[in-house]
Design an enzyme around this catalytic site. Structure first.
Site, PDB file in Angstrom:
ATOM      1  CE  LYS A   1      35.092  48.447  42.857  1.00 23.66           C
ATOM      2  NZ  LYS A   1      35.348  49.769  42.315  1.00 23.66           N
TER       3      LYS A   1
ATOM      4  CE  LYS B   1      46.859  38.952  46.493  1.00 24.34           C
ATOM      5  NZ  LYS B   1      45.605  38.325  46.067  1.00 24.34           N
TER       6      LYS B   1
ATOM      7  CG  ASP C   1      43.030  36.528  48.270  1.00 28.80           C
ATOM      8  OD1 ASP C   1      42.408  37.534  48.658  1.00 28.80           O
ATOM      9  OD2 ASP C   1      44.102  36.600  47.640  1.00 28.80           O
TER      10      ASP C   1
ATOM     11  CG  ASN D   1      46.727  26.677  34.865  1.00 26.77           C
ATOM     12  OD1 ASN D   1      46.047  27.691  34.793  1.00 26.77           O
ATOM     13  ND2 ASN D   1      48.051  26.715  34.996  1.00 26.77           N
ATOM     14  NE  ARG D   2      48.636  30.317  29.886  1.00 25.54           N
ATOM     15  CZ  ARG D   2      48.863  31.616  29.927  1.00 25.54           C
ATOM     16  NH1 ARG D   2      48.412  32.388  28.964  1.00 25.54           N
ATOM     17  NH2 ARG D   2      49.519  32.156  30.928  1.00 25.54           N
TER      18      ARG D   2
HETATM   19  P1  NDP Z   1      48.023  34.791  38.793  1.00 28.31           P
HETATM   20  O1  NDP Z   1      48.742  35.738  37.924  1.00 28.31           O
HETATM   21  O2  NDP Z   1      48.691  34.263  39.999  1.00 28.31           O
HETATM   22  O3  NDP Z   1      47.553  33.495  37.935  1.00 28.31           O
HETATM   23  C1  NDP Z   1      46.997  33.664  36.673  1.00 28.31           C
HETATM   24  C2  NDP Z   1      46.362  32.363  36.186  1.00 28.31           C
HETATM   25  O4  NDP Z   1      45.662  32.670  34.976  1.00 28.31           O
HETATM   26  C3  NDP Z   1      47.376  31.272  35.841  1.00 28.31           C
HETATM   27  O5  NDP Z   1      46.809  30.026  36.151  1.00 28.31           O
HETATM   28  C4  NDP Z   1      47.536  31.427  34.316  1.00 28.31           C
HETATM   29  O6  NDP Z   1      47.863  30.221  33.659  1.00 28.31           O
HETATM   30  C5  NDP Z   1      46.130  31.803  33.938  1.00 28.31           C
HETATM   31  N1  NDP Z   1      46.056  32.529  32.664  1.00 28.31           N
HETATM   32  C6  NDP Z   1      46.509  33.774  32.397  1.00 28.31           C
HETATM   33  N2  NDP Z   1      46.237  34.114  31.116  1.00 28.31           N
HETATM   34  C7  NDP Z   1      45.599  33.036  30.561  1.00 28.31           C
HETATM   35  C8  NDP Z   1      45.052  32.773  29.287  1.00 28.31           C
HETATM   36  N3  NDP Z   1      45.119  33.653  28.297  1.00 28.31           N
HETATM   37  N4  NDP Z   1      44.478  31.575  29.090  1.00 28.31           N
HETATM   38  C9  NDP Z   1      44.396  30.660  30.070  1.00 28.31           C
HETATM   39  N5  NDP Z   1      44.895  30.863  31.327  1.00 28.31           N
HETATM   40  C10 NDP Z   1      45.482  32.033  31.549  1.00 28.31           C
HETATM   41  O7  NDP Z   1      46.637  35.526  39.167  1.00 28.31           O
HETATM   42  P2  NDP Z   1      45.763  35.336  40.489  1.00 28.31           P
HETATM   43  O8  NDP Z   1      45.555  33.882  40.706  1.00 28.31           O
HETATM   44  O9  NDP Z   1      46.320  36.147  41.576  1.00 28.31           O
HETATM   45  O10 NDP Z   1      44.393  36.052  40.045  1.00 28.31           O
HETATM   46  C11 NDP Z   1      43.519  35.449  39.118  1.00 28.31           C
HETATM   47  C12 NDP Z   1      42.290  36.326  38.959  1.00 28.31           C
HETATM   48  O11 NDP Z   1      41.565  36.398  40.181  1.00 28.31           O
HETATM   49  C13 NDP Z   1      42.616  37.779  38.576  1.00 28.31           C
HETATM   50  O12 NDP Z   1      41.661  38.218  37.633  1.00 28.31           O
HETATM   51  C14 NDP Z   1      42.443  38.531  39.889  1.00 28.31           C
HETATM   52  O13 NDP Z   1      42.078  39.881  39.689  1.00 28.31           O
HETATM   53  C15 NDP Z   1      41.313  37.750  40.537  1.00 28.31           C
HETATM   54  N6  NDP Z   1      41.294  37.847  42.012  1.00 28.31           N
HETATM   55  C16 NDP Z   1      40.144  38.275  42.621  1.00 28.31           C
HETATM   56  C17 NDP Z   1      40.058  38.358  44.006  1.00 28.31           C
HETATM   57  C18 NDP Z   1      38.797  38.812  44.653  1.00 28.31           C
HETATM   58  O14 NDP Z   1      38.818  39.149  45.860  1.00 28.31           O
HETATM   59  N7  NDP Z   1      37.678  38.802  43.968  1.00 28.31           N
HETATM   60  C19 NDP Z   1      41.217  38.007  44.868  1.00 28.31           C
HETATM   61  C20 NDP Z   1      42.372  37.517  44.112  1.00 28.31           C
HETATM   62  C21 NDP Z   1      42.399  37.467  42.743  1.00 28.31           C
HETATM   63  P3  NDP Z   1      49.388  29.664  33.602  1.00 28.31           P
HETATM   64  O15 NDP Z   1      49.635  29.022  34.945  1.00 28.31           O
HETATM   65  O16 NDP Z   1      49.348  28.691  32.492  1.00 28.31           O
HETATM   66  O17 NDP Z   1      50.271  30.856  33.353  1.00 28.31           O
END
Ligand code: NDP
Length: 271
Positions: free
Chosen positions: A10, A60, A96, A145-146
């Site tokens: 967007k 990133k 962010d 966190n997981r």
């Molecule tokens: P990352 O891929 O860097 O991190 C993902 C995180 O989610 C990790 O902590 C991972 O755990 C956890 N995770 C993934 N799947 C599962 C699951 N099934 N159960 C439990 N934990 C899970 O993603 P980002 O941090 O970059 O983004 C996270 C969210 O934030 C996304 O949905 C993204 O779209 C949103 N976002 C929104 C923004 C906005 O402006 N509104 C800006 C940036 C992000 P583990 O460490 O154990 O793998």
């Protein structure tokens, strides 16, 4: 904006609204870089005369490695979402977390100071959010966190603010972490079609439940928070617009108003 995929972005709409509002002449488009092709794509874009670029998933970290100069916030986050070009020099920053905190405190009117904050997830978004959150002096921050190993790595960023202790837990121990004033959902579970079952007791009745996911209405996280009685629910659209405003003002030296743009992009939170 560079990413892969990128069609969902967007940002072109947001930046063209900002440009119209502030009278700036700006062309903002999307670039889909092939996986492994970030550097080539961005260098080509820079050499075409571009003034800057935003970066989204999964680039990133590539952008962090690409930038020749990094702000302290960017260094702490270990990832960037914005670059400003000056010749062959590229300055990197991460807006962010600043966007998230501004949305919570300014737009939603929710204090972080002296409040108990829970963050679910320890990925890139949490890395970016942690220092801006700590700058508001919360009473406590818990990262759930997981993988606790990832959470420990992110919590180590907090050494810059030794006054606030960061606690770590996994989902099996979340119930014992207590209840919170602000609960932030920052996992990407929804992107993989997964949900988490959260103990209702983590939400104080006065809590703000904030889902970084945006444009999806009542997500499973917001539905659980509502059932648990959390007073305020919000999705991440305000964060998205606020981080864009930070980038716009960094590039252009003029800060756009965000309220109207947030209103325009908001999808109502209804079940
Ligand atoms: P990352 O891929 O860097 O991190 C993902 C995180 O989610 C990790 O902590 C991972 O755990 C956890 N995770 C993934 N799947 C599962 C699951 N099934 N159960 C439990 N934990 C899970 O993603 P980002 O941090 O970059 O983004 C996270 C969210 O934030 C996304 O949905 C993204 O779209 C949103 N976002 C929104 C923004 C906005 O402006 N509104 C800006 C940036 C992000 P583990 O460490 O154990 O793998």
């Amino acid at each position: 904006m560079v990413g892969n995929p990128i069609s969902q972005s967007k940002s072109p709409q947001i930046h063209s609204l900002f440009a119209k509002q502030t009278g700036q002449v700006l062309s903002y488009t999307t670039l889909e870089a092939p996986l492994g092709g970030f550097e080539k794509t961005v260098t080509h874009f820079r050499d075409s005369g571009a003034k800057g670029i935003n970066i989204t998933a999964p680039f990133k970290l590539d952008a962090f490695a690409y930038a020749t100069h990094l702000t302290e916030g960017a260094k702490a986050a270990g990832a960037i979402n914005c670059i400003k070009f000056e010749g062959s020099t590229s300055y990197g920053d991460n807006f962010d977390g600043v966007g998230l905190v501004r949305d919570i405190t300014h737009n939603l009117g929710t204090a972080i100071k002296h409040q108990r904050v829970l963050i679910l997830g320890a990925g890139g978004a949490t890395r970016g959010a942690l220092l801006p959150l700590l700058a508001h002096n919360p009473a406590a921050v818990v990262i759930c966190n997981r993988s606790t190993e990832h959470a420990v790595q992110v919590a180590s960023l907090a050494v810059t603010n030794p006054n606030i202790q960061i606690h770590i837990c996994d989902y099996a121990n979340l119930q014992a972490a207590g209840s919170f004033d602000v609960v932030i959902h920052a996992t990407s579970a929804s992107l993989h079609g997964q949900t988490l079952a959260l103990p209702g007791a983590i939400f104080k009745q006065s809590a703000l439940a904030y889902d970084l996911t945006y444009g999806k209405g009542m997500t499973w996280f917001l539905q659980q928070a509502q059932r648990a009685g959390a007073a305020k629910l919000a999705d991440g659209v305000g964060m998205l617009v606020e981080q864009a405003a930070e980038a716009f003002s960094w590039w252009r030296g003029v800060r756009p108003q965000t309220q109207e743009v947030i209103k325009l992009l908001t999808v109502p939170l209804v079940t």
